[in-house]
Design a protein around this motif. Structure first.
Motif, PDB file in Angstrom:
ATOM      1  N   PRO A   1      -9.461  16.153   7.560  1.00 42.67           N
ATOM      2  CA  PRO A   1      -9.557  16.777   8.898  1.00 42.67           C
ATOM      3  C   PRO A   1      -8.589  16.212   9.923  1.00 42.67           C
ATOM      4  O   PRO A   1      -8.092  16.932  10.778  1.00 42.67           O
ATOM      5  N   CYS A   2      -8.259  14.922   9.835  1.00 42.08           N
ATOM      6  CA  CYS A   2      -7.350  14.318  10.825  1.00 42.08           C
ATOM      7  C   CYS A   2      -5.921  14.850  10.676  1.00 42.08           C
ATOM      8  O   CYS A   2      -5.103  14.673  11.564  1.00 42.08           O
ATOM      9  N   HIS A   3      -5.621  15.541   9.579  1.00 39.40           N
ATOM     10  CA  HIS A   3      -4.286  16.085   9.366  1.00 39.40           C
ATOM     11  C   HIS A   3      -4.253  17.604   9.497  1.00 39.40           C
ATOM     12  O   HIS A   3      -3.213  18.221   9.229  1.00 39.40           O
ATOM     13  N   GLN A   4      -5.337  18.189   9.921  1.00 40.28           N
ATOM     14  CA  GLN A   4      -5.384  19.642  10.056  1.00 40.28           C
ATOM     15  C   GLN A   4      -4.786  20.057  11.404  1.00 40.28           C
ATOM     16  O   GLN A   4      -4.890  19.338  12.394  1.00 40.28           O
ATOM     17  N   GLN A   5      -4.165  21.195  11.431  1.00 40.17           N
ATOM     18  CA  GLN A   5      -3.548  21.732  12.639  1.00 40.17           C
ATOM     19  C   GLN A   5      -4.606  21.873  13.733  1.00 40.17           C
ATOM     20  O   GLN A   5      -5.700  22.347  13.502  1.00 40.17           O
ATOM     21  N   GLY A   6      -4.280  21.394  14.919  1.00 40.66           N
ATOM     22  CA  GLY A   6      -5.180  21.535  16.057  1.00 40.66           C
ATOM     23  C   GLY A   6      -6.225  20.440  16.154  1.00 40.66           C
ATOM     24  O   GLY A   6      -7.092  20.477  17.005  1.00 40.66           O
ATOM     25  N   SER A   7      -6.172  19.426  15.279  1.00 40.26           N
ATOM     26  CA  SER A   7      -7.153  18.344  15.337  1.00 40.26           C
ATOM     27  C   SER A   7      -6.735  17.302  16.349  1.00 40.26           C
ATOM     28  O   SER A   7      -5.620  17.047  16.582  1.00 40.26           O
TER      29      SER A   7
ATOM     30  N   ASN B   1      -5.074  14.032   0.632  1.00 42.02           N
ATOM     31  CA  ASN B   1      -4.826  13.350   1.906  1.00 42.02           C
ATOM     32  C   ASN B   1      -4.394  14.328   2.991  1.00 42.02           C
ATOM     33  O   ASN B   1      -4.802  14.196   4.148  1.00 42.02           O
ATOM     34  N   SER B   2      -3.575  15.303   2.657  1.00 43.49           N
ATOM     35  CA  SER B   2      -3.121  16.277   3.648  1.00 43.49           C
ATOM     36  C   SER B   2      -4.244  17.222   4.066  1.00 43.49           C
ATOM     37  O   SER B   2      -4.175  17.835   5.126  1.00 43.49           O
ATOM     38  N   ALA B   3      -5.282  17.329   3.244  1.00 43.46           N
ATOM     39  CA  ALA B   3      -6.407  18.211   3.560  1.00 43.46           C
ATOM     40  C   ALA B   3      -7.458  17.521   4.439  1.00 43.46           C
ATOM     41  O   ALA B   3      -8.389  18.186   4.910  1.00 43.46           O
TER      42      ALA B   3
ATOM     43  N   THR C   1       0.852  -1.184   0.000  1.00 45.08           N
ATOM     44  CA  THR C   1       0.000   0.000   0.000  1.00 45.08           C
ATOM     45  C   THR C   1       0.886   1.232   0.000  1.00 45.08           C
ATOM     46  O   THR C   1       1.890   1.277   0.711  1.00 45.08           O
ATOM     47  N   ASP C   2       0.508   2.218  -0.786  1.00 45.60           N
ATOM     48  CA  ASP C   2       1.214   3.503  -0.821  1.00 45.60           C
ATOM     49  C   ASP C   2       0.220   4.620  -0.541  1.00 45.60           C
ATOM     50  O   ASP C   2      -0.904   4.598  -1.041  1.00 45.60           O
ATOM     51  N   MET C   3       0.645   5.563   0.274  1.00 46.31           N
ATOM     52  CA  MET C   3      -0.155   6.758   0.547  1.00 46.31           C
ATOM     53  C   MET C   3       0.729   7.974   0.290  1.00 46.31           C
ATOM     54  O   MET C   3       1.934   7.932   0.566  1.00 46.31           O
ATOM     55  N   TYR C   4       0.139   9.040  -0.192  1.00 48.93           N
ATOM     56  CA  TYR C   4       0.883  10.243  -0.553  1.00 48.93           C
ATOM     57  C   TYR C   4       0.378  11.415   0.266  1.00 48.93           C
ATOM     58  O   TYR C   4      -0.826  11.545   0.520  1.00 48.93           O
ATOM     59  N   PHE C   5       1.316  12.288   0.692  1.00 47.33           N
ATOM     60  CA  PHE C   5       0.977  13.454   1.488  1.00 47.33           C
ATOM     61  C   PHE C   5       1.756  14.662   0.999  1.00 47.33           C
ATOM     62  O   PHE C   5       2.871  14.540   0.497  1.00 47.33           O
ATOM     63  N   ASP C   6       1.165  15.820   1.197  1.00 42.53           N
ATOM     64  CA  ASP C   6       1.746  17.091   0.773  1.00 42.53           C
ATOM     65  C   ASP C   6       2.765  17.613   1.786  1.00 42.53           C
ATOM     66  O   ASP C   6       3.680  18.338   1.435  1.00 42.53           O
ATOM     67  N   LYS C   7       2.595  17.230   3.053  1.00 48.89           N
ATOM     68  CA  LYS C   7       3.457  17.734   4.126  1.00 48.89           C
ATOM     69  C   LYS C   7       4.031  16.574   4.929  1.00 48.89           C
ATOM     70  O   LYS C   7       3.332  15.606   5.220  1.00 48.89           O
TER      71      LYS C   7
END
Length: 82
Positions: A76-82, A72-74, A21-27
């Motif tokens: 909610p589980c990856h948002q600041q303060g979550s 994926n980076s957008a 499995t591969d997942m991609y993220f912006d940050k």
């Protein structure tokens, strides 16, 4: 224009060379959950351990992996303060 994204690849064991499995993220910070998840999981797992790696990829903005990374980076589980 080229962009840098992060690929998290998951492997069944250290002996496997192709990820299942591969997942991609912006940050990068959006990838770090894998360290906690897999280190904790493997502490309680005997024998061969599942593993992962994080790679930096350079892709064009039109690449579907870039679109996936931004999406994926957008989440909610990856948002600041979550």
């Amino acid at each position: 224009m080229n962009k840098y994204i992060y690929k998290v690849g998951f492997y069944d064991t250290k002996r496997h060379t192709i990820s299942h499995t591969d997942m991609y993220f912006d940050k990068l910070e959006d990838c770090l959950w894998a360290y906690e998840t897999y280190n904790s999981k493997n502490d309680h797992n005997g024998g061969d351990k599942e593993c992962f790696d994080i790679q930096i990829l350079r892709v064009s903005e039109e690449d579907e992996r870039y679109e996936s990374a931004v999406s994926n980076s957008a989440l909610p589980c990856h948002q600041q303060g979550s």
